[in-house]
Design a protein around this motif. Structure first.
Motif, PDB file in Angstrom:
ATOM      1  N   GLU A 128       0.752  -1.237   0.035  1.00 44.04           N
ATOM      2  CA  GLU A 128      -0.209   0.012  -0.056  1.00 44.04           C
ATOM      3  C   GLU A 128       0.803   1.274   0.133  1.00 44.04           C
ATOM      4  O   GLU A 128       1.750   1.462   0.964  1.00 44.04           O
ATOM      5  N   LEU A 129       0.694   2.025  -0.787  1.00 43.32           N
ATOM      6  CA  LEU A 129       1.390   3.557  -1.018  1.00 43.32           C
ATOM      7  C   LEU A 129       0.292   4.522  -1.139  1.00 43.32           C
ATOM      8  O   LEU A 129      -0.666   4.527  -1.841  1.00 43.32           O
ATOM      9  N   LYS A 130       0.650   5.698  -0.412  1.00 44.31           N
ATOM     10  CA  LYS A 130      -0.440   6.867  -0.472  1.00 44.31           C
ATOM     11  C   LYS A 130      -0.046   7.648  -1.777  1.00 44.31           C
ATOM     12  O   LYS A 130       1.262   7.609  -1.907  1.00 44.31           O
ATOM     13  N   PRO A 131      -1.034   8.395  -2.293  1.00 49.44           N
ATOM     14  CA  PRO A 131      -0.655   9.273  -3.337  1.00 49.44           C
ATOM     15  C   PRO A 131       0.416  10.219  -2.780  1.00 49.44           C
ATOM     16  O   PRO A 131       1.230  10.653  -3.752  1.00 49.44           O
ATOM     17  N   SER A 132       0.437  10.651  -1.672  1.00 46.74           N
ATOM     18  CA  SER A 132       1.679  11.648  -1.237  1.00 46.74           C
ATOM     19  C   SER A 132       3.024  10.993  -1.549  1.00 46.74           C
ATOM     20  O   SER A 132       4.089  11.551  -1.651  1.00 46.74           O
ATOM     21  N   GLN A 133       3.171   9.614  -1.490  1.00 43.76           N
ATOM     22  CA  GLN A 133       4.378   8.751  -1.799  1.00 43.76           C
ATOM     23  C   GLN A 133       4.721   8.602  -2.771  1.00 43.76           C
ATOM     24  O   GLN A 133       5.803   8.161  -3.237  1.00 43.76           O
ATOM     25  N   VAL A 134       3.840   8.841  -3.999  1.00 39.19           N
ATOM     26  CA  VAL A 134       4.362   8.369  -5.264  1.00 39.19           C
ATOM     27  C   VAL A 134       4.004   9.662  -6.309  1.00 39.19           C
ATOM     28  O   VAL A 134       3.587   9.558  -7.356  1.00 39.19           O
ATOM     29  N   VAL A 135       4.151  10.899  -5.662  1.00 34.44           N
ATOM     30  CA  VAL A 135       4.057  12.243  -6.700  1.00 34.44           C
ATOM     31  C   VAL A 135       5.159  12.166  -7.567  1.00 34.44           C
ATOM     32  O   VAL A 135       4.874  12.332  -8.845  1.00 34.44           O
ATOM     33  N   ASN A 136       6.231  11.728  -7.112  1.00 27.37           N
ATOM     34  CA  ASN A 136       7.533  11.722  -8.262  1.00 27.37           C
ATOM     35  C   ASN A 136       7.652  10.484  -8.782  1.00 27.37           C
ATOM     36  O   ASN A 136       7.474   9.711  -7.872  1.00 27.37           O
ATOM     37  N   GLN A 137       8.159  10.159  -9.803  1.00 22.71           N
ATOM     38  CA  GLN A 137       8.425   9.352 -10.646  1.00 22.71           C
ATOM     39  C   GLN A 137       9.277   8.477  -9.815  1.00 22.71           C
ATOM     40  O   GLN A 137      10.203   8.706  -9.109  1.00 22.71           O
ATOM     41  N   PRO A 138       9.146   6.982  -9.835  1.00 20.92           N
ATOM     42  CA  PRO A 138       9.841   6.088  -9.004  1.00 20.92           C
ATOM     43  C   PRO A 138      11.247   5.878  -9.532  1.00 20.92           C
ATOM     44  O   PRO A 138      11.665   6.126 -10.852  1.00 20.92           O
ATOM     45  N   ARG A 139      12.083   5.228  -9.053  1.00 21.17           N
ATOM     46  CA  ARG A 139      13.344   4.879  -9.461  1.00 21.17           C
ATOM     47  C   ARG A 139      13.119   3.326  -9.975  1.00 21.17           C
ATOM     48  O   ARG A 139      12.541   2.674  -9.292  1.00 21.17           O
ATOM     49  N   VAL A 140      13.604   3.121 -11.053  1.00 22.63           N
ATOM     50  CA  VAL A 140      13.213   1.775 -11.623  1.00 22.63           C
ATOM     51  C   VAL A 140      14.577   1.188 -12.199  1.00 22.63           C
ATOM     52  O   VAL A 140      15.251   1.866 -12.976  1.00 22.63           O
ATOM     53  N   ASP A 141      15.018  -0.119 -11.793  1.00 23.38           N
ATOM     54  CA  ASP A 141      16.184  -0.575 -12.213  1.00 23.38           C
ATOM     55  C   ASP A 141      15.934  -1.649 -12.746  1.00 23.38           C
ATOM     56  O   ASP A 141      14.942  -2.514 -12.371  1.00 23.38           O
ATOM     57  N   ILE A 142      16.687  -2.315 -13.903  1.00 23.72           N
ATOM     58  CA  ILE A 142      16.651  -3.290 -14.661  1.00 23.72           C
ATOM     59  C   ILE A 142      17.690  -4.319 -14.724  1.00 23.72           C
ATOM     60  O   ILE A 142      19.006  -3.764 -14.731  1.00 23.72           O
ATOM     61  N   GLY A 143      17.788  -5.303 -14.361  1.00 26.53           N
ATOM     62  CA  GLY A 143      18.638  -6.227 -14.165  1.00 26.53           C
ATOM     63  C   GLY A 143      19.276  -6.640 -15.848  1.00 26.53           C
ATOM     64  O   GLY A 143      19.000  -5.827 -16.660  1.00 26.53           O
ATOM     65  N   GLY A 144      19.676  -7.761 -15.716  1.00 28.65           N
ATOM     66  CA  GLY A 144      20.245  -8.543 -17.036  1.00 28.65           C
ATOM     67  C   GLY A 144      21.529  -8.082 -17.218  1.00 28.65           C
ATOM     68  O   GLY A 144      22.301  -7.651 -16.158  1.00 28.65           O
ATOM     69  N   ASP A 145      22.272  -8.566 -18.020  1.00 31.58           N
ATOM     70  CA  ASP A 145      23.869  -8.475 -18.182  1.00 31.58           C
ATOM     71  C   ASP A 145      24.362  -8.124 -19.631  1.00 31.58           C
ATOM     72  O   ASP A 145      25.563  -8.053 -20.007  1.00 31.58           O
ATOM     73  N   ASP A 146      23.313  -7.545 -20.493  1.00 34.18           N
ATOM     74  CA  ASP A 146      23.839  -7.133 -21.718  1.00 34.18           C
ATOM     75  C   ASP A 146      23.210  -5.895 -22.253  1.00 34.18           C
ATOM     76  O   ASP A 146      22.062  -5.669 -22.390  1.00 34.18           O
ATOM     77  N   LEU A 147      23.995  -4.697 -22.335  1.00 33.12           N
ATOM     78  CA  LEU A 147      23.738  -3.489 -22.654  1.00 33.12           C
ATOM     79  C   LEU A 147      22.957  -3.251 -23.985  1.00 33.12           C
ATOM     80  O   LEU A 147      22.324  -2.522 -24.400  1.00 33.12           O
ATOM     81  N   ARG A 148      23.148  -4.370 -25.066  1.00 31.98           N
ATOM     82  CA  ARG A 148      22.462  -4.289 -26.213  1.00 31.98           C
ATOM     83  C   ARG A 148      21.073  -4.987 -26.092  1.00 31.98           C
ATOM     84  O   ARG A 148      20.454  -5.042 -27.136  1.00 31.98           O
ATOM     85  N   THR A 149      20.526  -5.171 -24.789  1.00 29.32           N
ATOM     86  CA  THR A 149      19.358  -5.777 -24.617  1.00 29.32           C
ATOM     87  C   THR A 149      18.536  -4.646 -24.208  1.00 29.32           C
ATOM     88  O   THR A 149      18.896  -3.748 -23.251  1.00 29.32           O
ATOM     89  N   PHE A 150      17.288  -4.320 -24.977  1.00 30.80           N
ATOM     90  CA  PHE A 150      16.495  -3.107 -24.523  1.00 30.80           C
ATOM     91  C   PHE A 150      15.212  -3.464 -23.959  1.00 30.80           C
ATOM     92  O   PHE A 150      14.574  -4.286 -24.519  1.00 30.80           O
ATOM     93  N   TYR A 151      14.630  -2.767 -23.123  1.00 28.92           N
ATOM     94  CA  TYR A 151      13.278  -3.041 -22.375  1.00 28.92           C
ATOM     95  C   TYR A 151      12.343  -1.773 -22.677  1.00 28.92           C
ATOM     96  O   TYR A 151      12.770  -0.749 -22.634  1.00 28.92           O
ATOM     97  N   THR A 152      11.015  -2.276 -22.735  1.00 31.13           N
ATOM     98  CA  THR A 152      10.042  -1.064 -22.361  1.00 31.13           C
ATOM     99  C   THR A 152       9.304  -1.324 -20.972  1.00 31.13           C
ATOM    100  O   THR A 152       8.873  -2.667 -20.657  1.00 31.13           O
TER     101      THR A 152
END
Length: 174
Positions: free
Chosen positions: A41-65
């Motif tokens: 559960e997160l409150k609207p006041s906690q999600v005003v700013n965009q989150p940090r999103v980290d992507i795993g993997g091991d190949d910089l030539r692989t792209f994600y959406t």
């Protein structure tokens, strides 16, 4: 994980937004250092700013959406705007984060007015760079159709949180 205990099944993310898929542990989402765990559960006041999103993997030539949607808009009991697109970032290289991708639909912070809404982050592996484009609108976005249109296949990861008005009380209606 047994399907009956899978939080994406229990939270009806699989069904309402996504088809069943095999997950790889490559998506971490956090708001102000608080990691998003399925069903938290997160409150609207906690999600005003965009989150940090980290992507795993091991190949910089692989792209994600990355797609962020609200399948409960405008209310869980009458989700006639399902799904509402809150954020879309493409061309995110593996091993990096959303900040290294192309933000094609800017982050819109969750502001639910009725009931408890689910906000779902979905990660797709792209076939190549610059192969995914912005839709024309946010409301009635369809994650499945979007994935099919751009040949993204099934997701590789997903996570969701629940959010309701700050003064909201009571459980899910619908």
């Amino acid at each position: 994980m047994p399907r009956d205990r899978d939080p994406l099944v229990v939270g009806r993310v699989i069904g309402d937004v996504l088809d069943p898929f095999t997950r790889s542990p490559c998506l971490w989402v956090s708001y102000s250092n608080r990691e998003v765990k399925n069903g938290c559960e997160l409150k609207p006041s906690q999600v005003v700013n965009q989150p940090r999103v980290d992507i795993g993997g091991d190949d910089l030539r692989t792209f994600y959406t990355l797609v962020m949607v609200d399948p409960d808009a405008p209310s869980p009991s009458d989700p006639n705007l399902r799904e509402y697109l809150h954020w879309l970032v493409t061309d995110i290289p593996a091993t990096t984060g959303a900040g290294f991708g192309q933000e094609v639909v800017c982050y819109e912070s969750p502001r639910p007015t009725m009931g408890i809404h689910r906000f779902v982050f979905v990660l797709f592996r792209q076939l190549g760079r610059q192969t995914v484009y912005a839709p024309g609108w946010r409301q009635n976005f369809n994650t499945r159709d979007f994935a099919e249109l751009y040949n993204l296949g099934l997701p590789v990861s997903a996570v969701y949180f629940n959010c309701q008005r700050e003064s909201g009380s009571g459980g899910r209606r619908g």
